[in-house]
Design a protein around this motif. Structure first.
Motif, PDB file in Angstrom:
ATOM      1  N   ARG A   1       7.234   3.029  18.082  1.00  0.00           N
ATOM      2  CA  ARG A   1       7.681   4.112  17.200  1.00  0.00           C
ATOM      3  C   ARG A   1       9.184   4.359  17.356  1.00  0.00           C
ATOM      4  O   ARG A   1       9.885   4.590  16.369  1.00  0.00           O
TER       5      ARG A   1
ATOM      6  N   GLU B   1       8.911   4.797  10.319  1.00  0.00           N
ATOM      7  CA  GLU B   1       8.203   3.947  11.291  1.00  0.00           C
ATOM      8  C   GLU B   1       6.928   3.345  10.695  1.00  0.00           C
ATOM      9  O   GLU B   1       6.596   2.191  10.951  1.00  0.00           O
ATOM     10  N   ASP B   2       6.200   4.140   9.915  1.00  0.00           N
ATOM     11  CA  ASP B   2       4.943   3.641   9.356  1.00  0.00           C
ATOM     12  C   ASP B   2       5.163   2.564   8.300  1.00  0.00           C
ATOM     13  O   ASP B   2       4.323   1.678   8.129  1.00  0.00           O
TER      14      ASP B   2
ATOM     15  N   ALA C   1       5.236  -0.565  10.215  1.00  0.00           N
ATOM     16  CA  ALA C   1       3.952  -0.991  10.769  1.00  0.00           C
ATOM     17  C   ALA C   1       2.932  -1.330   9.687  1.00  0.00           C
ATOM     18  O   ALA C   1       2.161  -2.280   9.823  1.00  0.00           O
TER      19      ALA C   1
ATOM     20  N   PRO D   1      -4.505   5.373  10.407  1.00  0.00           N
ATOM     21  CA  PRO D   1      -3.614   5.124   9.269  1.00  0.00           C
ATOM     22  C   PRO D   1      -2.135   5.459   9.456  1.00  0.00           C
ATOM     23  O   PRO D   1      -1.370   5.304   8.521  1.00  0.00           O
ATOM     24  N   SER D   2      -1.741   5.901  10.632  1.00  0.00           N
ATOM     25  CA  SER D   2      -0.307   6.030  10.911  1.00  0.00           C
ATOM     26  C   SER D   2      -0.119   5.838  12.405  1.00  0.00           C
ATOM     27  O   SER D   2      -1.071   5.981  13.182  1.00  0.00           O
ATOM     28  N   LEU D   3       1.096   5.539  12.804  1.00  0.00           N
ATOM     29  CA  LEU D   3       1.329   5.338  14.241  1.00  0.00           C
ATOM     30  C   LEU D   3       1.103   6.637  15.006  1.00  0.00           C
ATOM     31  O   LEU D   3       0.571   6.636  16.111  1.00  0.00           O
TER      32      LEU D   3
END
Lengths: 258, 332
Positions: free
Chosen positions: A58, A74-75, A78, B80-82
């Motif tokens: 992150r 960040e997402d 990823a 669904p997200s970090l």
């Protein structure tokens, strides 16, 4: 193969992004192991370490997004990139085998990653040096932990020795990729006082030799055909499945927030 | 995360036995300590049935934490997200931690962790039946945090005052973490309910599937509860199953309304006179079926635990061999 010469800023961004890719994919493989560890204490350690890797991912991705300045977060790094855009080492994406496989893979990678982070403490990009300082503390502990496990398994029973010897033989060929370097590494080193990979390779080899000696394991022979491709986004066949699983929800509901 | 229904599953005939060595005077003195709200510690004298009840309850609580890692772990790789991934992983890690110190609390009563794990794997020991339901969508992770951890808190807060010191102290820490989990679960639901129609539908579907099993977590109705009276007298248990269930419903229904979700119970209504929500009949047959091993995931949960145990055998053996080898070397 695509050979674009990156300028300094692009090299910095890609370098940071690659650190994020290694951390995320390592963490993703670790969380696949949850609820399958040999002991409850190992369960806690695995989750703890995975949390560290994901936390690092992150930080790297957030910084890469800032450097890029294109409004990504960040997402997006990823969840919204395809396989060719991920540039992690092939070692970290290999499927989980048994506990000894995980130990050997972590020893090989963390031994490199810690040296890389320690070298980054000296880099001229202050923000990256700060992130590296924080990550190095975590990885130093991980390496200590997995090294102890490697010693226990190597010097445990004949079965455990045979199993981790086999893991070592299987993963050894992936380690060459740590030190191969490409234009991004070269430019990052020149512009930001980045790590000297050939120096890291010497230290890594001598650290690994020493550890394997204590673990009563034989150092594998030099690799004639090292595996590479991660830095060019050319992955193993396993990677597409990892990504499909990780990204399935966000891709199924485009634009949703969670 | 916990559970309940756990004080229902012992073997009553054993509980009624008393060791001949336990005199009436000892038992009366013990009861006086409980009545005076003194903490019973590991080395104190205690009735054998008290010890057995606690071993059963604490170990089942520990097993529930360990098995509970599976339904939530099911969504770790797909979160669904970090940020959500990290929060869920921290939660699952907390559960492993709860399991660890609950096993330790049970060990103070003279039973080994190995024995407790064997009893889980052989099916002799139970765990909370809620974990035998499947997590089918991301919203299930929200529903578990909101409802299952919410129910767990209702159960566990009174356990912080349990007469057995080591258990009570473990529960203080567990409860702090559970309340985080509950809020995180509610937050997942809140974001879904503020999202697209598809996300709202996902949240409603999760509530539909988890509502009734969550009510079952409090265990059978008081009239069918076997061990409650003795556990209450010993100050292991403070409130009856039905009291806790009512408290949960009263707290949770307004939360569902806030989210814009419908509780799947046509009989649910607020009674102005009593100030409580009245709810429909619980399908106890389903509860007993799941308890008997016939829920959607009972076999899978135990099979996964068994596989982890079996796969780890060579690792544990290696660690023992290494320790023995080096203990000999150090002694030499």
């Amino acid at each position: 193969m695509n050979r674009i010469k990156p300028d300094a800023q692009l090299a910095l961004r890609l370098y940071v992004q690659r650190l994020g890719d290694n951390a995320l994919i390592t963490g993703q493989r670790m969380i696949e192991r949850v609820a399958g560890e040999p002991e409850l204490e190992a369960e806690l350690a695995n989750a703890n370490f995975a949390l560290d890797y994901l936390g690092q991912a992150r930080m790297y991705y957030s910084y890469a997004a800032e450097l890029e300045g294109a409004g990504r977060n960040e997402d997006d790094f990823a969840y919204a990139r395809n396989d060719r855009e991920f540039q992690n080492f092939l070692l970290v994406e290999q499927p989980n085998g048994h506990f000894g496989d995980a130990v050997v893979r972590q020893v090989l990678f963390d031994s490199f990653y810690l040296l890389q982070l320690e070298a980054l403490l000296e880099c001229s990009d202050q923000r990256l040096a700060e992130i590296a300082a924080r990550a190095a503390k975590e990885i130093r502990y991980h390496l200590q932990h997995v090294s102890k496990w490697l010693i226990r398994l190597g010097d445990g029973t004949s079965e455990s020795n045979a199993r981790v010897s086999e893991s070592l033989a299987r993963y050894w060929r992936f380690a060459g990729e740590f030190f191969a370097g490409d234009e991004v590494d070269d430019k990052f080193r020149a512009a930001f006082n980045g790590p000297d990979l050939s120096a890291l390779a010497v230290t890594w080899q001598s650290n690994i030799d020493a550890l394997l000696a204590v673990a009563t394991l034989t150092v594998p022979a030099d690799i004639e055909h090292p595996v590479s491709g991660g830095r060019a986004g050319l992955h193993s066949e396993h990677f597409g499945f990892l990504l499909a699983e990780m990204q399935h929800l966000t891709r199924s509901y485009p634009g949703a927030t969670w | 995360m916990y559970t309940q229904g756990l004080d229902q599953q012992g073997k009553p005939e054993q509980e009624k036995q008393r060791r001949p060595a336990e005199s009436e005077a000892e038992l009366r003195a013990f009861q006086r300590r409980c009545d005076a709200e003194e903490k019973i510690e590991a080395k104190d004298w205690m009735p054998e049935a008290y010890r057995r009840t606690l071993v059963r309850q604490i170990s089942q609580h520990a097993h529930s934490e360990i098995i509970g890692m599976q339904p939530e772990g099911n969504w770790l790789t797909r979160a669904p997200s970090l940020k959500r991934k990290v929060i869920l992983l921290a939660k699952v890690q907390d559960e492993a931690g709860h399991g660890l110190y609950l096993y330790s609390a049970a060990e103070t009563l003279g039973v080994s962790r190995d024995k407790m794990v064997d009893d889980l794997l052989s099916g002799k020991a139970k765990y909370s039946s809620i974990f035998n339901y499947a997590t089918l969508t991301w919203a299930d992770i929200g529903a578990i945090g909101w409802l299952v951890d919410g129910a767990a808190i209702m159960n566990q807060v009174p356990l912080c005052r349990c007469s057995y010191g080591p258990y009570a102290r473990a529960m203080v820490r567990v409860c702090k973490e559970e309340s985080f989990h509950q809020r995180q679960g509610f937050d997942i639901m809140h974001v879904l309910c503020s999202g697209s129609e598809a996300q709202k539908a996902m949240a409603q579907d999760a509530l539909n599937r988890w509502w009734w099993p969550s009510l079952m977590m409090f265990g059978p109705s008081d009239k069918d509860s076997e061990h409650s009276a003795q556990s209450m007298a010993w100050k292991i248990k403070r409130f009856s199953n039905d009291e806790l269930r009512q408290k949960f419903v009263d707290a949770t229904v307004p939360q569902a309304e806030f989210l814009g979700l419908r509780v799947p119970d046509d009989d649910l209504h607020f009674n102005e006179a009593t100030g409580h929500y009245e709810f429909g009949d619980i399908d106890w047959q389903e509860f007993y079926d799941v308890l008997a091993g016939n829920g959607p995931c009972n076999r899978e949960r135990l099979a996964k635990r068994q596989k982890a145990h079996d796969d780890g055998a060579w690792v544990r053996e290696a660690a023992r061999a290494y320790a023995a080898k080096h203990a000999v070397q150090e002694a030499a």
